[in-house]
Design a protein around this motif. Structure first.
Motif, PDB file in Angstrom:
ATOM      1  N   LEU A   1      29.857  37.668  33.480  1.00  0.00           N
ATOM      2  CA  LEU A   1      29.329  37.150  32.214  1.00  0.00           C
ATOM      3  C   LEU A   1      30.302  36.198  31.528  1.00  0.00           C
ATOM      4  O   LEU A   1      29.893  35.291  30.801  1.00  0.00           O
ATOM      5  N   ALA A   2      31.598  36.390  31.766  1.00  0.00           N
ATOM      6  CA  ALA A   2      32.617  35.518  31.177  1.00  0.00           C
ATOM      7  C   ALA A   2      32.817  34.244  32.000  1.00  0.00           C
ATOM      8  O   ALA A   2      33.663  33.418  31.673  1.00  0.00           O
ATOM      9  N   GLY A   3      32.034  34.095  33.076  1.00  0.00           N
ATOM     10  CA  GLY A   3      32.165  32.908  33.907  1.00  0.00           C
ATOM     11  C   GLY A   3      33.317  32.979  34.884  1.00  0.00           C
ATOM     12  O   GLY A   3      33.814  31.953  35.341  1.00  0.00           O
ATOM     13  N   LEU A   4      33.741  34.194  35.213  1.00  0.00           N
ATOM     14  CA  LEU A   4      34.878  34.400  36.107  1.00  0.00           C
ATOM     15  C   LEU A   4      34.502  35.360  37.236  1.00  0.00           C
ATOM     16  O   LEU A   4      35.101  36.418  37.384  1.00  0.00           O
ATOM     17  N   PRO A   5      33.501  35.021  38.037  1.00  0.00           N
ATOM     18  CA  PRO A   5      33.063  35.942  39.090  1.00  0.00           C
ATOM     19  C   PRO A   5      34.214  36.310  40.026  1.00  0.00           C
ATOM     20  O   PRO A   5      35.068  35.488  40.335  1.00  0.00           O
ATOM     21  N   GLY A   6      34.220  37.571  40.428  1.00  0.00           N
ATOM     22  CA  GLY A   6      35.248  38.055  41.330  1.00  0.00           C
ATOM     23  C   GLY A   6      36.569  38.389  40.664  1.00  0.00           C
ATOM     24  O   GLY A   6      37.545  38.699  41.344  1.00  0.00           O
ATOM     25  N   ARG A   7      36.619  38.347  39.356  1.00  0.00           N
ATOM     26  CA  ARG A   7      37.881  38.575  38.636  1.00  0.00           C
ATOM     27  C   ARG A   7      37.875  39.896  37.866  1.00  0.00           C
ATOM     28  O   ARG A   7      38.398  40.000  36.762  1.00  0.00           O
ATOM     29  N   ALA A   8      37.292  40.947  38.443  1.00  0.00           N
ATOM     30  CA  ALA A   8      37.219  42.253  37.775  1.00  0.00           C
ATOM     31  C   ALA A   8      38.601  42.778  37.404  1.00  0.00           C
ATOM     32  O   ALA A   8      38.786  43.367  36.335  1.00  0.00           O
ATOM     33  N   ARG A   9      39.584  42.565  38.260  1.00  0.00           N
ATOM     34  CA  ARG A   9      40.947  43.036  37.948  1.00  0.00           C
ATOM     35  C   ARG A   9      41.521  42.312  36.740  1.00  0.00           C
ATOM     36  O   ARG A   9      42.269  42.892  35.959  1.00  0.00           O
ATOM     37  N   LEU A  10      41.178  41.045  36.585  1.00  0.00           N
ATOM     38  CA  LEU A  10      41.628  40.298  35.413  1.00  0.00           C
ATOM     39  C   LEU A  10      41.030  40.891  34.141  1.00  0.00           C
ATOM     40  O   LEU A  10      41.674  40.909  33.097  1.00  0.00           O
ATOM     41  N   VAL A  11      39.809  41.399  34.236  1.00  0.00           N
ATOM     42  CA  VAL A  11      39.190  42.063  33.073  1.00  0.00           C
ATOM     43  C   VAL A  11      40.049  43.252  32.658  1.00  0.00           C
ATOM     44  O   VAL A  11      40.369  43.422  31.485  1.00  0.00           O
ATOM     45  N   GLY A  12      40.453  44.061  33.618  1.00  0.00           N
ATOM     46  CA  GLY A  12      41.291  45.217  33.318  1.00  0.00           C
ATOM     47  C   GLY A  12      42.602  44.828  32.672  1.00  0.00           C
ATOM     48  O   GLY A  12      43.005  45.403  31.655  1.00  0.00           O
ATOM     49  N   SER A  13      43.266  43.824  33.212  1.00  0.00           N
ATOM     50  CA  SER A  13      44.546  43.423  32.623  1.00  0.00           C
ATOM     51  C   SER A  13      44.340  42.765  31.265  1.00  0.00           C
ATOM     52  O   SER A  13      45.165  42.924  30.363  1.00  0.00           O
ATOM     53  N   SER A  14      43.239  42.062  31.081  1.00  0.00           N
ATOM     54  CA  SER A  14      42.960  41.431  29.782  1.00  0.00           C
ATOM     55  C   SER A  14      42.717  42.476  28.698  1.00  0.00           C
ATOM     56  O   SER A  14      43.095  42.272  27.545  1.00  0.00           O
ATOM     57  N   LEU A  15      42.105  43.585  29.074  1.00  0.00           N
ATOM     58  CA  LEU A  15      41.847  44.636  28.085  1.00  0.00           C
ATOM     59  C   LEU A  15      43.138  45.298  27.607  1.00  0.00           C
ATOM     60  O   LEU A  15      43.155  45.915  26.546  1.00  0.00           O
TER      61      LEU A  15
ATOM     62  N   LYS B   1      41.227  32.374  29.906  1.00  0.00           N
ATOM     63  CA  LYS B   1      40.428  33.342  30.663  1.00  0.00           C
ATOM     64  C   LYS B   1      40.421  34.689  29.959  1.00  0.00           C
ATOM     65  O   LYS B   1      39.378  35.340  29.857  1.00  0.00           O
ATOM     66  N   THR B   2      41.579  35.097  29.469  1.00  0.00           N
ATOM     67  CA  THR B   2      41.664  36.368  28.736  1.00  0.00           C
ATOM     68  C   THR B   2      40.792  36.315  27.499  1.00  0.00           C
ATOM     69  O   THR B   2      40.055  37.257  27.208  1.00  0.00           O
ATOM     70  N   ARG B   3      40.832  35.224  26.777  1.00  0.00           N
ATOM     71  CA  ARG B   3      39.998  35.076  25.575  1.00  0.00           C
ATOM     72  C   ARG B   3      38.522  35.179  25.937  1.00  0.00           C
ATOM     73  O   ARG B   3      37.760  35.868  25.263  1.00  0.00           O
ATOM     74  N   GLN B   4      38.090  34.526  27.010  1.00  0.00           N
ATOM     75  CA  GLN B   4      36.693  34.597  27.446  1.00  0.00           C
ATOM     76  C   GLN B   4      36.294  36.038  27.741  1.00  0.00           C
ATOM     77  O   GLN B   4      35.216  36.489  27.346  1.00  0.00           O
ATOM     78  N   ILE B   5      37.152  36.739  28.440  1.00  0.00           N
ATOM     79  CA  ILE B   5      36.870  38.131  28.797  1.00  0.00           C
ATOM     80  C   ILE B   5      36.760  38.992  27.551  1.00  0.00           C
ATOM     81  O   ILE B   5      35.798  39.743  27.379  1.00  0.00           O
ATOM     82  N   LEU B   6      37.734  38.891  26.667  1.00  0.00           N
ATOM     83  CA  LEU B   6      37.734  39.749  25.487  1.00  0.00           C
ATOM     84  C   LEU B   6      36.582  39.424  24.551  1.00  0.00           C
ATOM     85  O   LEU B   6      35.984  40.335  23.961  1.00  0.00           O
ATOM     86  N   GLU B   7      36.235  38.154  24.429  1.00  0.00           N
ATOM     87  CA  GLU B   7      35.073  37.797  23.598  1.00  0.00           C
ATOM     88  C   GLU B   7      33.790  38.360  24.200  1.00  0.00           C
ATOM     89  O   GLU B   7      32.890  38.778  23.468  1.00  0.00           O
TER      90      GLU B   7
END
Length: 114
Positions: free
Chosen positions: A31-45, A6-12
């Motif tokens: 766009l990364a196919g993870l709707p509702g996971r905005a917080r995961l985007v932050g932690s992935s960054l 999931k982290t790889r999808q977000i960062l790509e």
């Protein structure tokens, strides 16, 4: 799906945002196919990504604001990088109407590796 995938999808996805454009945390999750996971985007960054330069500065809150506290060193760094890329930042906010990245599906599919 493993968290690392999931982290790889977000960062790509973040790596595809062109200079001069921004996206929101929620938009990247979608766009990364993870709707509702905005917080995961932050932690992935905040994570490592095989030494790649991830343009973290192009990701903003849903209201277009820089997520770091106003006046903090990271907020100022993000502001300066965005300005250098041609993005107008006023009061730590970017006009999403003017600068939001709106990729078409062909762009997403051709650029992403997952």
């Amino acid at each position: 799906m493993a968290e690392i995938d999931k982290t790889r999808q977000i960062l790509e996805t973040v790596m595809v945002i062109p200079a001069g454009k921004v996206a929101t945390y929620g938009q990247i999750a979608d766009l990364a196919g993870l709707p509702g996971r905005a917080r995961l985007v932050g932690s992935s960054l905040r994570s490592e990504f095989d030494g790649a330069e991830v343009p973290w500065q192009r990701v903003l809150r849903a209201d277009g604001k820089i997520a770091f506290p106003s006046g903090s060193p990271k907020a100022e760094e993000q502001r300066q990088i965005l300005i250098a890329e041609g993005v107008c930042v006023k009061n730590n906010r970017v006009s999403l109407a003017d600068y939001r990245w709106q990729p078409d599906m062909a762009t997403i599919l051709s650029a992403l590796k997952y």
